[in-house]
Structure formats: C-alpha cells, structure tokens
Design a protein around this motif. Sequence first.
Motif, PDB file in Angstrom:
ATOM      1  N   PRO A  72      31.483  37.327  14.446  1.00 42.73           N
ATOM      2  CA  PRO A  72      31.195  38.560  13.526  1.00 42.73           C
ATOM      3  C   PRO A  72      32.845  39.327  14.002  1.00 42.73           C
ATOM      4  O   PRO A  72      33.141  39.611  12.639  1.00 42.73           O
ATOM      5  CB  PRO A  72      30.492  39.685  14.726  1.00 42.73           C
ATOM      6  N   VAL A  73      33.891  39.193  14.053  1.00 40.44           N
ATOM      7  CA  VAL A  73      35.060  40.068  13.986  1.00 40.44           C
ATOM      8  C   VAL A  73      35.625  39.348  13.689  1.00 40.44           C
ATOM      9  O   VAL A  73      36.463  40.047  12.166  1.00 40.44           O
ATOM     10  CB  VAL A  73      35.798  40.072  15.655  1.00 40.44           C
TER      11      VAL A  73
ATOM     12  N   ARG B  73      35.241  38.160  10.551  1.00 38.40           N
ATOM     13  CA  ARG B  73      34.586  38.868   8.837  1.00 38.40           C
ATOM     14  C   ARG B  73      35.487  39.408   8.628  1.00 38.40           C
ATOM     15  O   ARG B  73      35.748  39.802   7.015  1.00 38.40           O
ATOM     16  CB  ARG B  73      33.287  38.683   8.911  1.00 38.40           C
ATOM     17  N   LEU B  74      36.020  40.198   9.046  1.00 40.89           N
ATOM     18  CA  LEU B  74      36.136  41.302   8.961  1.00 40.89           C
ATOM     19  C   LEU B  74      38.099  41.124   8.724  1.00 40.89           C
ATOM     20  O   LEU B  74      38.587  39.986   9.203  1.00 40.89           O
ATOM     21  CB  LEU B  74      36.121  42.329  10.009  1.00 40.89           C
ATOM     22  N   LYS B  75      38.919  42.590   8.219  1.00 41.03           N
ATOM     23  CA  LYS B  75      40.311  41.918   7.515  1.00 41.03           C
ATOM     24  C   LYS B  75      41.243  43.015   8.691  1.00 41.03           C
ATOM     25  O   LYS B  75      40.766  44.316   8.237  1.00 41.03           O
ATOM     26  CB  LYS B  75      40.399  41.911   6.301  1.00 41.03           C
TER      27      LYS B  75
ATOM     28  N   VAL C 153      38.088  45.936  15.822  1.00 42.26           N
ATOM     29  CA  VAL C 153      36.755  45.750  16.411  1.00 42.26           C
ATOM     30  C   VAL C 153      37.126  44.686  17.879  1.00 42.26           C
ATOM     31  O   VAL C 153      36.862  44.954  18.419  1.00 42.26           O
ATOM     32  CB  VAL C 153      36.017  44.839  15.131  1.00 42.26           C
TER      33      VAL C 153
ATOM     34  N   PHE D 147      31.486  51.714  21.367  1.00 39.03           N
ATOM     35  CA  PHE D 147      32.377  51.083  20.898  1.00 39.03           C
ATOM     36  C   PHE D 147      31.739  49.821  20.004  1.00 39.03           C
ATOM     37  O   PHE D 147      31.133  49.354  18.897  1.00 39.03           O
ATOM     38  CB  PHE D 147      33.198  49.842  21.604  1.00 39.03           C
TER      39      PHE D 147
ATOM     40  N   LEU E 127      30.203  50.883  16.399  1.00 36.92           N
ATOM     41  CA  LEU E 127      31.395  51.674  15.574  1.00 36.92           C
ATOM     42  C   LEU E 127      31.685  49.468  14.958  1.00 36.92           C
ATOM     43  O   LEU E 127      31.511  49.270  13.861  1.00 36.92           O
ATOM     44  CB  LEU E 127      32.764  51.355  16.403  1.00 36.92           C
ATOM     45  N   ILE E 128      31.326  48.767  16.059  1.00 39.42           N
ATOM     46  CA  ILE E 128      30.911  47.615  15.246  1.00 39.42           C
ATOM     47  C   ILE E 128      29.708  46.696  14.697  1.00 39.42           C
ATOM     48  O   ILE E 128      30.681  46.138  13.193  1.00 39.42           O
ATOM     49  CB  ILE E 128      30.852  46.282  16.998  1.00 39.42           C
TER      50      ILE E 128
ATOM     51  N   LEU F 128      30.968  48.548  11.376  1.00 40.85           N
ATOM     52  CA  LEU F 128      31.981  47.922  10.150  1.00 40.85           C
ATOM     53  C   LEU F 128      31.353  46.551  10.172  1.00 40.85           C
ATOM     54  O   LEU F 128      31.806  45.826   8.900  1.00 40.85           O
ATOM     55  CB  LEU F 128      33.392  47.677  11.521  1.00 40.85           C
ATOM     56  N   LEU F 129      30.320  45.413  10.412  1.00 39.07           N
ATOM     57  CA  LEU F 129      29.777  45.323  10.175  1.00 39.07           C
ATOM     58  C   LEU F 129      29.246  44.736   8.710  1.00 39.07           C
ATOM     59  O   LEU F 129      28.837  43.356   8.210  1.00 39.07           O
ATOM     60  CB  LEU F 129      28.566  43.835  11.248  1.00 39.07           C
TER      61      LEU F 129
ATOM     62  N   PRO G 129      32.400  47.079   6.205  1.00 37.11           N
ATOM     63  CA  PRO G 129      33.010  46.291   6.726  1.00 37.11           C
ATOM     64  C   PRO G 129      34.676  47.260   6.110  1.00 37.11           C
ATOM     65  O   PRO G 129      35.403  47.255   7.357  1.00 37.11           O
ATOM     66  CB  PRO G 129      33.532  45.400   5.468  1.00 37.11           C
TER      67      PRO G 129
END
Lengths: 356, 293
Positions: A123-124, A126-128, A135, B270, B273-274, B277-278, B281
């Motif tokens: 999952p992580v 995918r973010l920037k 995250v 948390f 939050l994750i 954000l997924l 984003p």
Amino acid sequence: MRRLINLKRVEARRIYLTYFVVIAAYVICQTMSSTKMMSSSMRGMLVPICAYMVMAVSLNLVVGISGELSLGHAGFMSVGAFSGVATAILLQNLLPFAPVRLAIAMISGAVFAALAGFLIGIPVLRLKGDYLAIVTLAFGEIIKSILNNFYLGVDSAGLHFSMLSDTTRLLPGGQLIIRGPMGISRIMKIATFPAGFILVMIALAIVFNLVNSRFGRGFMAIRDDRIAAESIGLDVTKFKLTAFVMSAALAGAAGCLFSLNYSTIVANKFDFNTSILILVFVVLGGQGNMLGSIIAAAALTILPEKLREFSDYRMLLYAVILIMTMLITNNDNIKAFFQNILPGSKAKFQKEESDA
Amino acid sequence: MVFLNFFISGISLGSIYAIIALGYTMVYGIAKMLNFAHGDVIMVGAYVCFYAVARYELPPVLGVLIAMLLCTFLGIIVERLAYKPLRQAPSLAVLITAIGVSYFLQNAALLLWSSNPKVFPSIIGRGAYKLFDGALSVSHVTVLTIVTCLLIMIVLSLFINKTRLGKAMRACSEDKSAAQLMGINVNATISLTFAIGSGLAAVAGALLCSAYPTLMPTTGSLPGIKAFTAAVFGGIGSIPGAFLGGLMLGVIEIFAKAYISSQLSDAVVFAVLIIVLLVKPAGLLGKQVTEKV
C-alpha cells in the motif's frame, strides 16, 4: 566479482574504500578492546554502533538510492528484534553454540522484517513524497502499538499467542516469551562485536551489489524521473518494493543484533525518535553515500557519550551541533570556500557536475 | 447518551489537534517543510502559561496572551536562525534541522524547568455543565476549547481570504518567485506564517494542558505528531482540511479508546489515516495535482 572489476573506476574505488575503512576500524577497535585500551563504556557501545551502521546503510538504500522518505524504519528494527530474540530463546536448548544461534536469530529477524516490509510496501509505495513519509511514520507507530500488546508463549503443546492481554493459557512448564508492554526480558546476551562487524560487511555487500546491478540503476532512474523511467518500461512498483523489502530485511537483522546485546527489550525503544535518529545518520552522511552513513552512525552514537562531561548540557549541545552541521553543509559561501582552499576538489567537483 | 459524551470529548480533543494542525498546514503550504519542532512550541507555550498563571498569579487570559507573544517571538527567531538560511537547501536538510530545533527546545525546557511533571492549573477551572439531569456532563474546558477552535478557524479564514497579507500568503504558497515579482516580500510573509502558527501553538498548549494537566518537556511531541497526522488527513496545505482532519482524528481516537481498546487507540488512528490516504492520496480536502509530462 566480475561486476566489481567492470565498474567505473571511481565507483569501484569508493566501494573498496568503504570496505577498507570498515575493516580497518574493526581491526583497530578489536585490538584496542582486547588490549584494554578502550573504556568499558565504549566497549559496550561497539555492538549498538554496528547495529546502527546497518540501520543507516539499509535506510540509505530507501532514502538515498530509491529516493523515498521513510520515517518508520525503527518499526522494521523492532519486528526483527522481537522475532529474532524470540527465535534465539526458542533455540536456546536446541543449539548450545551461541554464534550459530545468533546467526539463525538474525536470519529469522530479517525474514520477519522483510515480510512486514512487503505487506507494508504494497500500500505505501502507491503514495508519493511527504504522504509516503507520513504513512511510513503511521506504520512505525502501528507496529509499536501492536508489539506493545502482543503476548507469545511456548509450552509442550507448541506456540501460543494473544493480543491485548495474556490469554495464552500456557501448560505448566511453559514459558511466556513476549510479555506485552514488558517486552522480552532475561535475554542471553549473545551478540558480539565480530558478529556485528560481519553483519555490517554483509549489509554493505548486499547494498553495493544491489545498487550496481540492473535493480540499482532502476532505483536511481525512478528516483530521478519516475515518469521517464515508467515510459521505458520499468515496473516502478516492483523496483520500489525490492528496495523497501531489502532495506526492511537488513533493518530486521540489525534489530536482532541490537537487542541480543541487552538483557531486556521493549517495543517503546523502537519509536519515532529512533526512526528519526537513523534518518539523521543518513542525511548527515550524505544520501546515497554508504561510507558517509557508516561514519555518521558511529560518530553520532559516540558523540552524546563524549559530551558527557558537559552533563546536563549534553543533549542541548547535541542539538546545536546537529543544526549547525546542517546549516554549514548547506551554506553556499562555505562550499565555495572549501573549493578554493582545496585546489583538487574544484576540478573534481566540476568534473562530477559534467558527468551528471 | 454515553455515545454523545464520547462524541463531545472527541470533538474537544479534535479541536486542540485542529489548532495545532493549522500551524503545521500553514507552514507546509508556504514553506513546503514539515516543521517537526511545532509540537515543542506547544510545550513552551504551555510552560510559559503555567508560570504566568501558577507562579505569578496573573489572570489566565493574560497568561495565555503572554504565552502567545513569547511563542510568536520564538517562532520568528527559530525561522530566522535555523530555517531561513536553508531556503534553497534540499527538503531533507530542512527536515533534519527542524528535528534539531525540536531536540533543542525539549532539552532547553529540561534544563530550565526540569523533567518533573507539573500539574497545570486549568485556565478556566474544573467545573462542568450538567445537561439532561446530569446524564451529560460537559466540562468548561471542553466548551472553551471548541469555541476557541471555531473562533480561530473563522478569524483565520477571514484573514487568509479577505486581507492583503492573506492574499500575499496565498500567492507565496502558490509560486514564490512569481509572488516576489509582484512585489510581495516573500521572507516577511514566511516569517508571518511562522509567527501565526507559533502563536496558535501557544493557545493549543494552554488548552491541551487544561484538559490533560500533566506538563513535561516531552508533552508536545505526541500531540504534535497526531496533529501532523491530522493535517495530512485533511490534505496538508489546506486550512479547512486541517480543521476537518483535526476534528475527525480526535473523534476517532476517543471512540477507538472507548469501544475498541485504549492501548490500541493510536494504532486505530494511524490505520484510519492509511486507509484514507490510500483512497484519497492527497488527503480529504487536498488538491490532487496532476503531473504534466
């Protein structure tokens, strides 16, 4: 080996220099410690320094080479620490020979941390940018919370675990290994300085080989321009995940080494501040520069100890040194000044510029 | 009714997070830096307020004002000395400097005020309003916190959207060099942002310690991280986002404490939050920036 000979000379020289410095430092420290020239407080710090070096090198793979800011590296350290130490305790009677037990514990720590890195990485990654950073911070905190409430016990019927409260219901003669917020205690201290040195060398070998391979070029291409890298067919997720999992595995082994040097470990030891501390090593040593990471890790672990004579002002001074270092290394005037007084460096600097 | 009680304390905690998150989000919006020292400014504000009220027996309002003033100065000085020389430096160098400042403030506080926890006197007393025959009790601090947060939110929105200085801030956050060409003093605007953020941090410190009265040099770090999470949650750089994120985070935290497990509440916060954000984003109200090739 052939790859190392084929490397561009500058890079090969840097790699050999790194190995050389580490080996020389090991030989010096080992002689000093065996001839009693080293104070006992310094001797006690040798293993933690090795563990921090491996942490710094592994984080540098993510932050420096792969270009992703990770603020939760201590999470992997704690996964490795807890799984590795638990393995060491389980094997205590089976394997009386400590070095082998230590090696297996570190491998187990690395495997569990790599697994955690894989699960988190999907999952992580995918973010920037800053979102990715937050995250990873969140995952670090989640790992800490979970380990703080995790109970693991062993008895004749096998392994039992529970969350939140101890409901493992061990048979008589069973042993509760991980005890929630109390962590693991009565650990046999089997971590040694030579083992730490070997781990540092292995970490360096893995990272250098990875960086100078197809993968490493992929990491750097993605770091420098993700879109361009994607357009020539690089699988961005695969590359990022490789770096992330590799880095987590090394952190896990380092965490295991670190905690087998103490008699007690708790999950709170591996919190956000530890993650930040390791990030400081990487940034201060220079992103992408493994030798820098190693030196920074050693220097910043020894520094608070050496500042002890300033007693109460010790950490204040540490903070000031940290800020001043960042200000000085990023000051244009000072950079120019060093280029002027070191005649060789100016030419080298310009050459590097034109190379890039 | 129990649910409502939890909800109100969640909103109250969330209001504090929102005020802190405003400071994070404004600084991020304009200077593009994660100011990790923000949490420690809260702590400094709380200590100043503590000494003004408990030692020198000044009226609480005056104590908060003094704390705001000192923290504003502190924010400006820190910005001038530590962050301004690094305007052109890579963002990681600035991040580490912010962490250095955070260590510095914590350890300075340790030397000045020792590590013994201090019991913070509530700035408004410990009374409570009893509603529905005492089934619902809302403490004065809770009411004050929520009202202050709303007030700050309204004033800040008006300031950002209606005044010339606010316009300058928006311009700087969009494009610094273009703003400079339009005759905006970019450095002064950034200093102003730090000043406002730090002043708000002092208010948050006083409110936080009125609700949770233990004051230590590390008091600010965890709320700081949580508020940072709140800012990201709502979309970092967005002021309504910080408000919304702060409130939601507070409510989630209290509910997680009440209905799931008090030990795992941080993990639940948390995890939410994750997940957010997924799905989004850039946070709840953040602008999704499309990359041009």
